[in-house]
Design a protein around this motif. Structure first.
Motif, PDB file in Angstrom:
ATOM      1  N   UNK A  24      -5.226  -8.755 -14.101  1.00 11.37           N
ATOM      2  CA  UNK A  24      -5.731  -8.002 -15.263  1.00 11.37           C
ATOM      3  C   UNK A  24      -6.910  -7.089 -14.914  1.00 11.37           C
ATOM      4  N   UNK A  25      -7.275  -7.029 -13.650  1.00  4.84           N
ATOM      5  CA  UNK A  25      -8.446  -6.280 -13.207  1.00  4.84           C
ATOM      6  C   UNK A  25      -8.248  -4.774 -13.409  1.00  4.84           C
ATOM      7  N   UNK A  26      -9.287  -4.085 -13.901  1.00  2.22           N
ATOM      8  CA  UNK A  26      -9.189  -2.640 -14.139  1.00  2.22           C
ATOM      9  C   UNK A  26      -9.505  -1.811 -12.901  1.00  2.22           C
ATOM     10  N   UNK A  27      -9.794  -2.452 -11.787  1.00  5.39           N
ATOM     11  CA  UNK A  27      -9.791  -1.761 -10.520  1.00  5.39           C
ATOM     12  C   UNK A  27     -11.032  -0.979 -10.153  1.00  5.39           C
ATOM     13  N   UNK A  28     -10.836  -0.059  -9.238  1.00  5.56           N
ATOM     14  CA  UNK A  28     -11.898   0.663  -8.553  1.00  5.56           C
ATOM     15  C   UNK A  28     -12.421   1.824  -9.378  1.00  5.56           C
ATOM     16  N   UNK A  29     -13.679   2.174  -9.137  1.00  7.42           N
ATOM     17  CA  UNK A  29     -14.301   3.355  -9.702  1.00  7.42           C
ATOM     18  C   UNK A  29     -15.073   4.042  -8.582  1.00  7.42           C
ATOM     19  N   UNK A  30     -15.470   5.278  -8.793  1.00  9.66           N
ATOM     20  CA  UNK A  30     -16.100   6.022  -7.707  1.00  9.66           C
ATOM     21  C   UNK A  30     -17.607   5.814  -7.648  1.00  9.66           C
ATOM     22  N   UNK A  31     -18.287   5.811  -8.794  1.00  7.27           N
ATOM     23  CA  UNK A  31     -19.731   5.603  -8.856  1.00  7.27           C
ATOM     24  C   UNK A  31     -20.462   6.528  -7.877  1.00  7.27           C
ATOM     25  N   UNK A  32     -20.037   7.773  -7.837  1.00  8.74           N
ATOM     26  CA  UNK A  32     -20.563   8.685  -6.827  1.00  8.74           C
ATOM     27  C   UNK A  32     -20.881  10.035  -7.445  1.00  8.74           C
ATOM     28  N   UNK A  33     -21.697  10.803  -6.718  1.00 10.95           N
ATOM     29  CA  UNK A  33     -22.001  12.181  -7.085  1.00 10.95           C
ATOM     30  C   UNK A  33     -21.210  13.173  -6.246  1.00 10.95           C
ATOM     31  N   UNK A  34     -20.349  12.673  -5.378  1.00 14.26           N
ATOM     32  CA  UNK A  34     -19.630  13.530  -4.437  1.00 14.26           C
ATOM     33  C   UNK A  34     -18.182  13.710  -4.846  1.00 14.26           C
ATOM     34  N   UNK A  35     -17.700  14.962  -4.771  1.00 15.54           N
ATOM     35  CA  UNK A  35     -16.308  15.239  -5.108  1.00 15.54           C
ATOM     36  C   UNK A  35     -15.357  14.859  -3.980  1.00 15.54           C
ATOM     37  N   UNK A  36     -15.892  14.452  -2.837  1.00 15.07           N
ATOM     38  CA  UNK A  36     -15.050  13.986  -1.743  1.00 15.07           C
ATOM     39  C   UNK A  36     -14.882  12.471  -1.743  1.00 15.07           C
ATOM     40  N   UNK A  37     -15.594  11.789  -2.597  1.00 11.80           N
ATOM     41  CA  UNK A  37     -15.644  10.327  -2.504  1.00 11.80           C
ATOM     42  C   UNK A  37     -14.411   9.639  -3.083  1.00 11.80           C
ATOM     43  N   UNK A  38     -13.424  10.401  -3.527  1.00  8.21           N
ATOM     44  CA  UNK A  38     -12.212   9.749  -4.042  1.00  8.21           C
ATOM     45  C   UNK A  38     -11.440   9.007  -2.963  1.00  8.21           C
ATOM     46  N   UNK A  57       0.822  -1.207   0.000  1.00  5.09           N
ATOM     47  CA  UNK A  57       0.000   0.000   0.000  1.00  5.09           C
ATOM     48  C   UNK A  57       0.858   1.261   0.000  1.00  5.09           C
ATOM     49  N   UNK A  58       1.811   1.351   0.900  1.00  2.70           N
ATOM     50  CA  UNK A  58       2.574   2.587   1.043  1.00  2.70           C
ATOM     51  C   UNK A  58       3.561   2.805  -0.100  1.00  2.70           C
ATOM     52  N   UNK A  59       4.073   1.729  -0.685  1.00 10.26           N
ATOM     53  CA  UNK A  59       5.104   1.872  -1.718  1.00 10.26           C
ATOM     54  C   UNK A  59       4.581   1.744  -3.149  1.00 10.26           C
ATOM     55  N   UNK A  60       3.407   1.140  -3.341  1.00  9.99           N
ATOM     56  CA  UNK A  60       2.970   0.870  -4.714  1.00  9.99           C
ATOM     57  C   UNK A  60       1.527   1.279  -5.029  1.00  9.99           C
ATOM     58  N   UNK A  61       0.730   1.577  -4.033  1.00 11.04           N
ATOM     59  CA  UNK A  61      -0.681   1.895  -4.297  1.00 11.04           C
ATOM     60  C   UNK A  61      -0.947   3.392  -4.399  1.00 11.04           C
ATOM     61  N   UNK A  62       0.097   4.194  -4.366  1.00 13.55           N
ATOM     62  CA  UNK A  62      -0.099   5.650  -4.407  1.00 13.55           C
ATOM     63  C   UNK A  62      -0.068   6.154  -5.850  1.00 13.55           C
ATOM     64  N   UNK A  63      -0.825   5.525  -6.693  1.00 15.10           N
ATOM     65  CA  UNK A  63      -0.876   5.903  -8.106  1.00 15.10           C
ATOM     66  C   UNK A  63      -1.973   6.947  -8.326  1.00 15.10           C
ATOM     67  N   UNK A  64      -2.012   7.567  -9.502  1.00 15.98           N
ATOM     68  CA  UNK A  64      -3.152   8.441  -9.822  1.00 15.98           C
ATOM     69  C   UNK A  64      -4.456   7.637  -9.862  1.00 15.98           C
ATOM     70  N   UNK A  65      -5.553   8.359  -9.954  1.00 12.22           N
ATOM     71  CA  UNK A  65      -6.882   7.741 -10.003  1.00 12.22           C
ATOM     72  C   UNK A  65      -7.437   7.834 -11.416  1.00 12.22           C
ATOM     73  N   UNK A  66      -7.967   6.740 -11.890  1.00 11.36           N
ATOM     74  CA  UNK A  66      -8.616   6.657 -13.200  1.00 11.36           C
ATOM     75  C   UNK A  66     -10.083   6.347 -12.931  1.00 11.36           C
ATOM     76  N   UNK A  67     -10.908   7.390 -12.883  1.00 11.69           N
ATOM     77  CA  UNK A  67     -12.304   7.233 -12.458  1.00 11.69           C
ATOM     78  C   UNK A  67     -13.197   7.018 -13.679  1.00 11.69           C
ATOM     79  N   UNK A  68     -13.291   5.768 -14.116  1.00  8.54           N
ATOM     80  CA  UNK A  68     -13.952   5.475 -15.382  1.00  8.54           C
ATOM     81  C   UNK A  68     -15.466   5.324 -15.277  1.00  8.54           C
ATOM     82  N   UNK A  69     -16.019   5.476 -14.083  1.00 12.60           N
ATOM     83  CA  UNK A  69     -17.485   5.475 -13.951  1.00 12.60           C
ATOM     84  C   UNK A  69     -17.886   6.255 -12.715  1.00 12.60           C
TER      85      UNK A  69
END
Length: 464
Positions: A402-416, A20-32
């Motif tokens: 190969x999973x494309x990962x998480x999405x926000x599926x939200x109406x809130x700008x804080x939900x990232x 988490x601390x060394x490899x999960x700090x990537x940008x967010x790709x919010x595809x939905x």
């Protein structure tokens, strides 16, 4: 005893902490998501925390109703501070609920507030947050940039003029792209269908009076969306209604029956929806789009509240209808002629995880890694148990890497912060497997798997 929400929150093993601390700090790709492109373009100023935090959030509304809060302080015209105060009182009882974690992550990450929220702390938190909201960094674009988001795909009706997507291209570096959501054209049995057809006709300047004309009209809209960067469609299928033996002539007869005010049979509805889905699927494939399919919501259960405050206000739940055979035919009929686009399948009932986990393996290949995806834990499943079950099912039955990962599926700008929540759960799960001797402790390989799931796979898959 662990400190509440410390730096190793949800991380119970050393490998998970490292990942988490060394490899999960990537940008967010919010595809939905369901963010408003208008609010992003106008860079809306939020007058207070109730407007930013509680407005439109049916997750929070459901909890408040469960606590007996009057509707006037939920969706009604009650005082904004009292809405915030009542929600703070509700959180005191929300032990074990992901909302408790999400809210405190948002307070910590965006506002630098580490106090736990309650009736006692509500006044001070209200004041401190509202002071922050005066700053430009707490408008939509500032929050998006602070969250390190690179791509946002909103959810848009085919009739949307997409004016704010066009305007955003010139003023905002983050890509904000539309997603084609034609549900109002699919649900021929609903009261919204005929008004939507009328609006479609008006937008084109010519009547839509046949099924062929409907398809032509949707093709025009799809091409318009494509020119503005859209590469995804999204179909919400509360139930999967499909039969392979439909004909376009049958669909046309049914479409005209609806226009003429005649009653439709269940068979009529299934035939129409089959043709609608299949013909649009071919269009998506031609343009190299990705098709998202959301399956299994039981909507608008409370008819009294539907009449009072409308749909999408927190009265939906999980359906338990079966669909595997019809979904298989839907995908197979497109695949048979090499017309199946990339597909992401989401299910609301976790009972169906293994249905989807095995279904995706039937239609893979064609030089696309993970062409058919098992979408992340959706809606009622975007919490610790739901995410863990989805990730484990995918790992057991397919290729988690190969999973494309998480999405926000939200109406809130804080939900990232939900991406952080997901990434912690993902890293901890992988760490458990490694420390149990179920996967090698190859840190370079593990790091690449995590980075791919968090960002790289989506970046490669959607080609945006």
């Amino acid at each position: 005893m662990r400190k509440f929400l410390d730096k190793d929150f949800l991380l119970t093993n050393e490998t998970g902490k490292f990942l988490y601390h060394d490899h999960a700090q990537t940008p967010i790709y919010d595809y939905h998501c369901h963010l408003s492109p208008k609010e992003i373009f106008e860079n809306k100023h939020y007058k207070n925390m109730t407007e930013l935090w509680l407005s439109g959030d049916h997750y929070k509304w459901r909890l408040m109703r469960s606590h007996g809060i009057q509707e006037t302080f939920i969706t009604g015209d009650g005082d904004d501070y009292m809405k915030f105060y009542h929600f703070a009182s509700v959180l005191e009882t929300a032990i074990g609920n992901p909302m408790y974690h999400w809210c405190h992550l948002e307070l910590q990450r965006y506002f630098g507030i580490y106090d736990t929220i309650s009736r006692k702390t509500a006044p001070a938190i209200w004041k401190a947050c509202n002071e922050k909201l005066k700053e430009d960094d707490f408008r939509p674009r500032g929050l998006i940039v602070k969250s390190n988001v690179k791509v946002i795909c909103t959810t848009d009706d085919p009739l949307d003029d997409l004016i704010y997507h066009r305007k955003l291209k010139d003023v905002f570096d983050v890509k904000v792209l539309p997603t084609f959501r034609p549900d109002k054209g699919n649900y021929i049995e609903r009261d919204t269908f005929l008004p939507w057809i009328d609006d479609l006709s008006k937008s084109l300047g010519s009547p839509v009076e046949s099924f062929d004309q409907l398809l032509d009209a949707l093709k025009v809209r799809i091409e318009y969306f494509h020119k503005l960067g859209c590469r995804l469609a999204d179909h919400g299928l509360d139930t999967v209604s499909y039969r392979s033996d439909y004909t376009l002539d049958q669909a046309d007869i049914i479409f005209r029956k609806k226009l003429n005010g005649q009653n439709l049979t269940d068979e009529d509805i299934t035939i129409y929806k089959s043709a609608f889905f299949h013909e649009l699927g071919k269009m998506y494939h031609k343009l190299d789009w990705t098709l998202q399919i959301h399956i299994g919501a039981l909507r608008n259960n409370n008819k009294r509240m539907l009449k009072l405050i409308g749909p999408d206000t927190g009265f939906d739940s999980i359906s338990d209808e079966t669909f595997a055979g019809q979904l298989s035919n839907m995908l197979s009929d497109l695949d048979e002629h090499n017309l199946l686009p990339r597909v992401i399948l989401y299910v609301l009932n976790p009972r169906d995880n293994y249905v989807i986990g095995t279904m995706i393996g039937n239609f893979q290949g064609q030089d696309i890694r993970g062409k058919i995806q098992f979408g992340s834990g959706w809606w009622f499943n975007d919490q610790k148990d739901g995410m863990t079950m989805q990730l484990s099912a995918l790992a057991n039955l397919g290729l988690l890497g190969n999973f494309v990962g998480m999405l926000t599926d939200s109406r809130s700008f804080l939900s990232y912060t939900r991406h952080e929540y997901f990434r912690r759960i993902l890293c901890n799960l992988i760490g458990c497997w490694v420390e149990n001797g179920e996967f090698p402790n190859d840190r370079k390989l593990l790091g690449s798997i995590v980075e791919n799931i968090c960002y790289n796979n989506a970046n490669d898959y959607f080609k945006l």
